[in-house]
Write an enzyme that holds these catalytic residues in place. Structure first.
Site, PDB file in Angstrom:
ATOM      1  NE  ARG A  50      -3.251  -2.327   3.035  1.00 30.80           N
ATOM      2  CZ  ARG A  50      -3.950  -2.530   4.154  1.00 30.80           C
ATOM      3  NH1 ARG A  50      -3.971  -1.582   5.094  1.00 30.80           N
ATOM      4  NH2 ARG A  50      -4.604  -3.658   4.339  1.00 30.80           N
ATOM      5  CG  ASP A  52       0.694   6.196   3.684  1.00 38.10           C
ATOM      6  OD1 ASP A  52      -0.104   5.245   3.798  1.00 38.10           O
ATOM      7  OD2 ASP A  52       1.666   6.363   4.436  1.00 38.10           O
ATOM      8  CE1 TYR A 114       7.277   3.277  -1.103  1.00 40.04           C
ATOM      9  CE2 TYR A 114       8.304   1.319  -0.189  1.00 40.04           C
ATOM     10  CZ  TYR A 114       7.170   2.044  -0.505  1.00 40.04           C
ATOM     11  OH  TYR A 114       5.927   1.525  -0.227  1.00 40.04           O
ATOM     12  NE  ARG A 201       5.456  10.865   4.536  1.00 42.22           N
ATOM     13  CZ  ARG A 201       4.175  11.051   4.847  1.00 42.22           C
ATOM     14  NH1 ARG A 201       3.276  10.094   4.595  1.00 42.22           N
ATOM     15  NH2 ARG A 201       3.787  12.171   5.409  1.00 42.22           N
TER      16      ARG A 201
END
Length: 265
Positions: A50, A52, A114, A201
């Site tokens: 998933r 965000d 990422y 993050r």
């Protein structure tokens, strides 16, 4: 029954994340609406991971089961005809049937990558809003790279875990952390077995603290060892975060992009 995998790319700026929600304003909702219009039957999808609100994907991987027989290029072109401009199916692949084995977009993956793109300039750029994070203070890439070395290996990443995280364990294996300056942009690349909610993050926010000179490179290792979320930096903005690649065993024959490039940086 055929199991089909799709490689999906999207700009997450306008969407409330990937996962389905009642308002249907998510990437998964839009993908399944498009699939239903093309296939003329409902098709439930499962994703590799998933993302965000505001987070993008260069290559999200999903799978679904269907009795329909279509050329793979038909799935790409047909579904894309019903998708908004910010979402596109890049490839489709029939999953081979292997004795005693089943492909699953999430559970068959053994690593995720990422990218985080950070614009480092005294003045913000309106052209990069939603596409890159921004910090106006100068950053020392070498200090950040030194700090990031402590992240390599298998660790308890509780210090960088959201309170809303539903993962069964905070222990993950970090394979690579690469930090590169590209002109006025700094690109962070993180590859791990899996990531906790907001983990990337939260790590980016803490690395920025080191790069600004607010903490020493050794501080990041202390935070990691302490396993206390309150010791790390606040969660950084989602704008520059891209799900870049999901790694699978070659036996599944997925036509993935080997480099997952950021074409605009």
């Amino acid at each position: 029954m055929n199991r089909i995998a799709l490689g999906v790319q999207y700009d997450g700026t306008a969407w409330n994340g990937y996962q389905k929600q009642p308002d249907r304003h998510t990437v998964q909702d839009q993908l399944e609406i498009a699939l239903e219009k093309f296939a003329r039957t409902g098709l439930a999808t499962t994703c590799a991971g998933r993302t965000d609100t505001g987070v993008h994907a260069l290559e999200q991987v999903v799978h679904f089961d269907t009795e329909l027989t279509r050329e793979m290029q038909s799935w790409v072109r047909g579904v894309n005809a019903f998708l908004p401009d910010s979402i596109a199916v890049r490839w489709a692949s029939t999953i081979p049937e292997l004795p005693g084995q089943e492909f699953h977009a999430r559970f068959a993956a053994f690593a995720r990558t990422y990218h985080y793109v950070l614009y480092n300039n005294p003045v913000r750029s309106p052209l990069l809003v939603g596409r890159a994070g921004w910090t106006f203070r100068p950053l020392d890439v070498e200090r950040m790279a030194e700090a990031a070395r402590c992240l390599i290996g298998t660790h308890d990443f509780s210090a960088f875990r959201s309170s809303q995280c539903q993962a069964k364990t905070p222990i993950k294996q970090m394979h690579e952390v690469r930090i590169e300056r590209r002109g006025e942009a700094i690109v962070f690349t993180l590859r791990a077995s899996a990531f906790l909610h907001h983990m990337v993050r939260n790590l980016i926010g803490s690395l920025i603290y080191v790069g600004q000179g607010r903490h020493t490179p050794a501080w990041l290792g202390e935070v990691l060892a302490g396993r206390d979320r309150n010791d790390a930096a606040p969660t950084f903005m989602p704008d520059g975060l891209y799900l870049a690649k999901i790694d699978y065993d070659p036996k599944w024959g997925l036509p993935q992009d080997a480099t997952s490039p950021l074409p605009w940086f």
